[in-house]
Design an enzyme around this catalytic site. Structure first.
Site, PDB file in Angstrom:
ATOM      1  N   LYS A 237      37.291  35.483  37.078  1.00 47.65           N
ATOM      2  CA  LYS A 237      36.813  36.691  37.763  1.00 47.65           C
ATOM      3  C   LYS A 237      35.713  37.306  36.901  1.00 47.65           C
ATOM      4  O   LYS A 237      35.943  37.683  35.753  1.00 47.65           O
ATOM      5  CB  LYS A 237      37.979  37.684  37.932  1.00 47.65           C
ATOM      6  CG  LYS A 237      37.568  39.080  38.408  1.00 47.65           C
ATOM      7  CD  LYS A 237      38.779  40.003  38.612  1.00 47.65           C
ATOM      8  CE  LYS A 237      38.365  41.433  38.947  1.00 47.65           C
ATOM      9  NZ  LYS A 237      39.499  42.351  39.144  1.00 47.65           N
ATOM     10  N   ASP A 242      33.520  47.155  38.009  1.00 47.96           N
ATOM     11  CA  ASP A 242      34.435  47.452  39.112  1.00 47.96           C
ATOM     12  C   ASP A 242      34.608  48.963  39.221  1.00 47.96           C
ATOM     13  O   ASP A 242      35.401  49.563  38.501  1.00 47.96           O
ATOM     14  CB  ASP A 242      35.792  46.767  38.857  1.00 47.96           C
ATOM     15  CG  ASP A 242      36.785  47.050  39.979  1.00 47.96           C
ATOM     16  OD1 ASP A 242      36.357  47.534  41.053  1.00 47.96           O
ATOM     17  OD2 ASP A 242      37.989  46.770  39.784  1.00 47.96           O
ATOM     18  N   LYS A 249      37.715  54.383  42.104  1.00 43.88           N
ATOM     19  CA  LYS A 249      38.625  54.645  40.989  1.00 43.88           C
ATOM     20  C   LYS A 249      38.461  56.084  40.509  1.00 43.88           C
ATOM     21  O   LYS A 249      37.415  56.691  40.722  1.00 43.88           O
ATOM     22  CB  LYS A 249      38.288  53.695  39.821  1.00 43.88           C
ATOM     23  CG  LYS A 249      38.737  52.267  40.026  1.00 43.88           C
ATOM     24  CD  LYS A 249      38.465  51.438  38.779  1.00 43.88           C
ATOM     25  CE  LYS A 249      38.830  49.983  38.963  1.00 43.88           C
ATOM     26  NZ  LYS A 249      40.257  49.719  39.108  1.00 43.88           N
ATOM     27  N   ASP A 260      35.939  44.042  33.468  1.00 39.12           N
ATOM     28  CA  ASP A 260      36.409  43.260  34.603  1.00 39.12           C
ATOM     29  C   ASP A 260      35.720  41.887  34.723  1.00 39.12           C
ATOM     30  O   ASP A 260      36.050  41.085  35.582  1.00 39.12           O
ATOM     31  CB  ASP A 260      36.219  44.067  35.894  1.00 39.12           C
ATOM     32  CG  ASP A 260      37.429  43.946  36.802  1.00 39.12           C
ATOM     33  OD1 ASP A 260      38.497  43.521  36.330  1.00 39.12           O
ATOM     34  OD2 ASP A 260      37.293  44.264  38.006  1.00 39.12           O
ATOM     35  N   ASP A 319      39.425  48.309  46.023  1.00 35.02           N
ATOM     36  CA  ASP A 319      39.599  48.126  44.577  1.00 35.02           C
ATOM     37  C   ASP A 319      40.412  46.859  44.267  1.00 35.02           C
ATOM     38  O   ASP A 319      40.471  46.432  43.125  1.00 35.02           O
ATOM     39  CB  ASP A 319      40.285  49.369  43.991  1.00 35.02           C
ATOM     40  CG  ASP A 319      40.145  49.458  42.488  1.00 35.02           C
ATOM     41  OD1 ASP A 319      39.329  48.687  41.935  1.00 35.02           O
ATOM     42  OD2 ASP A 319      40.845  50.282  41.875  1.00 35.02           O
ATOM     43  N   GLU A 321      39.526  43.947  44.684  1.00 38.99           N
ATOM     44  CA  GLU A 321      38.372  43.096  44.983  1.00 38.99           C
ATOM     45  C   GLU A 321      38.417  41.754  44.264  1.00 38.99           C
ATOM     46  O   GLU A 321      37.862  40.774  44.738  1.00 38.99           O
ATOM     47  CB  GLU A 321      37.072  43.844  44.627  1.00 38.99           C
ATOM     48  CG  GLU A 321      36.639  43.767  43.156  1.00 38.99           C
ATOM     49  CD  GLU A 321      37.634  44.340  42.172  1.00 38.99           C
ATOM     50  OE1 GLU A 321      38.440  45.215  42.567  1.00 38.99           O
ATOM     51  OE2 GLU A 321      37.650  43.917  40.998  1.00 38.99           O
ATOM     52  N   ARG A 323      40.765  39.624  43.796  1.00 37.98           N
ATOM     53  CA  ARG A 323      41.442  38.546  44.534  1.00 37.98           C
ATOM     54  C   ARG A 323      40.549  38.021  45.670  1.00 37.98           C
ATOM     55  O   ARG A 323      40.669  36.862  46.065  1.00 37.98           O
ATOM     56  CB  ARG A 323      42.810  39.034  45.041  1.00 37.98           C
ATOM     57  CG  ARG A 323      42.757  40.177  46.000  1.00 37.98           C
ATOM     58  CD  ARG A 323      44.104  40.872  46.165  1.00 37.98           C
ATOM     59  NE  ARG A 323      44.437  41.742  45.036  1.00 37.98           N
ATOM     60  CZ  ARG A 323      45.555  42.442  44.904  1.00 37.98           C
ATOM     61  NH1 ARG A 323      46.484  42.375  45.847  1.00 37.98           N
ATOM     62  NH2 ARG A 323      45.764  43.214  43.859  1.00 37.98           N
TER      63      ARG A 323
HETATM   64  N1  BES Z   1      40.057  45.363  37.743  1.00 39.66           N
HETATM   65  C1  BES Z   1      41.174  46.020  38.265  1.00 39.66           C
HETATM   66  C2  BES Z   1      42.456  45.789  37.455  1.00 39.66           C
HETATM   67  C3  BES Z   1      42.496  46.334  36.042  1.00 39.66           C
HETATM   68  C4  BES Z   1      43.115  47.530  35.774  1.00 39.66           C
HETATM   69  C5  BES Z   1      41.977  45.608  34.990  1.00 39.66           C
HETATM   70  C6  BES Z   1      43.177  48.000  34.480  1.00 39.66           C
HETATM   71  C7  BES Z   1      42.032  46.076  33.697  1.00 39.66           C
HETATM   72  C8  BES Z   1      42.642  47.274  33.438  1.00 39.66           C
HETATM   73  C9  BES Z   1      41.445  45.513  39.679  1.00 39.66           C
HETATM   74  O1  BES Z   1      40.335  45.152  40.413  1.00 39.66           O
HETATM   75  C10 BES Z   1      42.105  46.645  40.416  1.00 39.66           C
HETATM   76  O2  BES Z   1      41.494  47.650  40.545  1.00 39.66           O
HETATM   77  N2  BES Z   1      43.327  46.430  40.853  1.00 39.66           N
HETATM   78  C11 BES Z   1      44.068  47.413  41.543  1.00 39.66           C
HETATM   79  C12 BES Z   1      44.788  46.731  42.683  1.00 39.66           C
HETATM   80  C13 BES Z   1      45.381  47.668  43.673  1.00 39.66           C
HETATM   81  C14 BES Z   1      44.302  48.418  44.408  1.00 39.66           C
HETATM   82  C15 BES Z   1      46.213  46.860  44.636  1.00 39.66           C
HETATM   83  C16 BES Z   1      45.059  48.045  40.567  1.00 39.66           C
HETATM   84  O3  BES Z   1      45.523  47.370  39.656  1.00 39.66           O
HETATM   85  O4  BES Z   1      45.326  49.233  40.701  1.00 39.66           O
HETATM   86 ZN    ZN Z   2      38.687  44.488  39.314  1.00 37.24          ZN
HETATM   87 ZN    ZN Z   3      39.404  46.776  41.416  1.00 34.01          ZN
END
Ligand code: BES
Ligand code: ZN
Ligand code: ZN
Length: 474
Positions: A237, A242, A249, A260, A319, A321, A323
């Site tokens: 990824k 992000d 966020k 990210d 968010d 994204e 996946r």
């Molecule tokens: N890049 C983030 C995950 C992340 C969080 C990486 C903290 C490093 C530190 C990912 O894209 C994300 O935002 N995931 C969300 C998923 C949710 C919306 C289902 C998350 O983890 O809150």
């Molecule tokens: Zn992300």
């Molecule tokens: Zn995200």
């Protein structure tokens, strides 16, 4: 830092001795060390100015303990004006493992100074005295060369991740991929948004739509000198930023999201060392480099996207994204590469992984227990922490969609790391199910504090783990 193996050490400013007990220290030094309050424990050190010896304590003289001790040593040596440091490989008939010593030094001394106006670059020569080593010079030189290569790839991944999103966007990542490929005589293909559109990669394409930077699909191929039938694929990824997209966020959550791109950076790091390790397998590194932003052209919660394999995805949160990008990259990999033996994806995918495992451990998921055992061994050997998270039928219900084939977001936060992995599973072909593993590095990839021999910021998580998996296959 320049590390050299020497048989007899003539000139040096200071001698570094890492030890876990005072038992075998000569009487004079022992008395002085005791007087200074030195105990041979981790985080303890003492300098004997009379004989220019710098003693550093360790919990033990192997594995992570040794790396951490050398990392502590090299960091504290920065306060000295020494430029030539001697280390004896064999101290009192106990031999440091050269690779571990080198990792401690090179990973521990890493600093990211790109944005400092005054750069503190100090020349440092490390002379490793191999006089009483039980190994041959040739063996030791090979170990040194490989350890230096691995560490420079970890540090390369760290540099990439630490670079700001203003300076590091998908086309820059593609350029780095080209440079790495050129330096290592690898094949490198880069595709832009036209390709994504033409090839039905709408999940990936949608994520990057609001960005001023064009998304890039990067594919690097390493082929060994001798023909091989074994093929390893690693998909990363590469979200160069992000913001969360329209499901924006919080300001706190957005801070550090330059991290990210860690999974993609890990892939670049791995590809950068295969040649030096003389890897006997064909390895494909694939990176989805994309920026997730907001704007009038942004993809939206409620959208339905069709991925490369025809699966339709309901977007319930922009968010989630990573996946979406990985889904299309995994499809691309399996369409383009036949007879895969192992297919891994690596990503800072879910914040839930930090909650589940703590911030130092990579979460690993997949269907093959045998493959997971191999990764557990690679974890032990490399020192990277891994833990395995289990699937079950009930969790799968959480990513069902009423309007499309699948939802990109679970209806519950609980088990968020596992449901994200279950989403990816939808894009793994039947014949590859047991060959696939998903690595969530959201915890260890980036931290605003240093830990062990990892610095503030990016750690380069995954590079040593995957390389050690590949090495163990032999
Ligand atoms: N890049 C983030 C995950 C992340 C969080 C990486 C903290 C490093 C530190 C990912 O894209 C994300 O935002 N995931 C969300 C998923 C949710 C919306 C289902 C998350 O983890 O809150
Ligand atoms: Zn992300
Ligand atoms: Zn995200």
């Amino acid at each position: 830092m320049n590390i050299k193996l020497v048989k007899d050490c003539q000139k040096f400013d200071l001698e570094l001795i890492v030890l876990n007990s005072l038992k075998k220290v000569n009487k004079k030094d022992k008395n002085l060390l005791k007087l200074s309050g030195f105990t041979a424990q981790e985080n303890k050190s003492s300098f004997l100015s009379c004989n220019k010896k710098y003693y550093v304590g360790a919990s033990s003289l192997k594995g992570e303990d040794l790396k951490i001790a050398f990392s502590n040593a090299i960091k504290s040596l920065k306060q000295f004006n020494a430029t030539i440091i001697k280390i004896s490989l064999n101290i009192d008939n106990k031999e440091y493992k050269l690779e571990e010593l080198v990792e401690g030094l090179l990973l521990g001394s890493y600093e990211f100074n790109k944005y400092k106006s005054k750069k503190k670059e100090k020349k440092l020569d490390i002379l490793i005295d191999i006089k009483n080593s039980s190994k041959t010079l040739q063996e030791l030189e090979k170990s040194l060369r490989q350890a230096v290569s691995i560490c420079s790839s970890v540090n390369l991944a760290r540099d990439i991740v630490n670079t700001t999103p203003e300076d590091y966007y998908p086309k820059i990542m593609a350029n780095d991929a080209r440079k790495i490929s050129k330096n290592n005589s690898l094949e490198c293909k880069v595709f832009g948004e036209d390709y994504l559109l033409k090839n039905g990669m709408n999940a990936m394409l949608s994520v990057g739509r609001a960005s001023r930077h064009e998304s890039q699909l990067i594919h690097i191929i390493y082929k060994p000198k001798k023909d091989t039938k074994r093929k390893i694929v690693i998909v990363g990824k590469g979200l160069t930023y992000d913001s969360g997209g329209l499901s924006l966020k919080s300001s706190e959550g957005m801070l550090s999201m330059k991290c990210d791109k860690s999974g993609g950076s890990t892939v670049l790091g791995v590809m950068n060392t295969l040649k030096d390790l003389n890897c006997p397998y064909e390895v494909h590194g694939i990176v989805g480099a994309v920026e997730n932003m907001i704007g009038g052209d942004a993809y939206k919660p409620d959208d339905v996207l069709k991925a490369k394999n025809g699966t339709t995805i309901e977007v319930r949160n922009t968010d989630a994204e990573g996946r979406l990008v990985l889904a299309d990259c995994l499809c691309y990999a399996q369409d383009e590469i036949k007879n895969i033996d192992y297919i891994f994806d690596i990503a800072t995918l879910t914040g839930a992984c930090l909650i589940a495992l703590g911030e130092y451990t990579t979460g690993v998921m997949g269907h093959s227990e045998k493959l997971k055992t191999k990764i557990a061994k690679a974890g032990e050997k490399s020192g990277e922490l891994v833990a395995f998270l289990p699937y079950n039928r009930y969790l799968f219900d959480l990513i069902r969609s009423q309007v499309a084939d699948i939802s990109n977001t679970s209806s519950s936060r609980a088990g968020g790391t596992i449901t994200a992995s279950m989403f990816l599973d939808k894009f793994i072909k039947k014949e590859n199910k047991k060959k696939w593993l998903h690595f969530d590095i959201a915890g260890p990839a980036y931290k605003e504090k240093s830990w062990g021999y990892n610095p503030y910021g990016a750690s380069g998580a995954g590079v040593r783990l995957i390389l050690s998996f590949i090495e163990n296959l032999k």
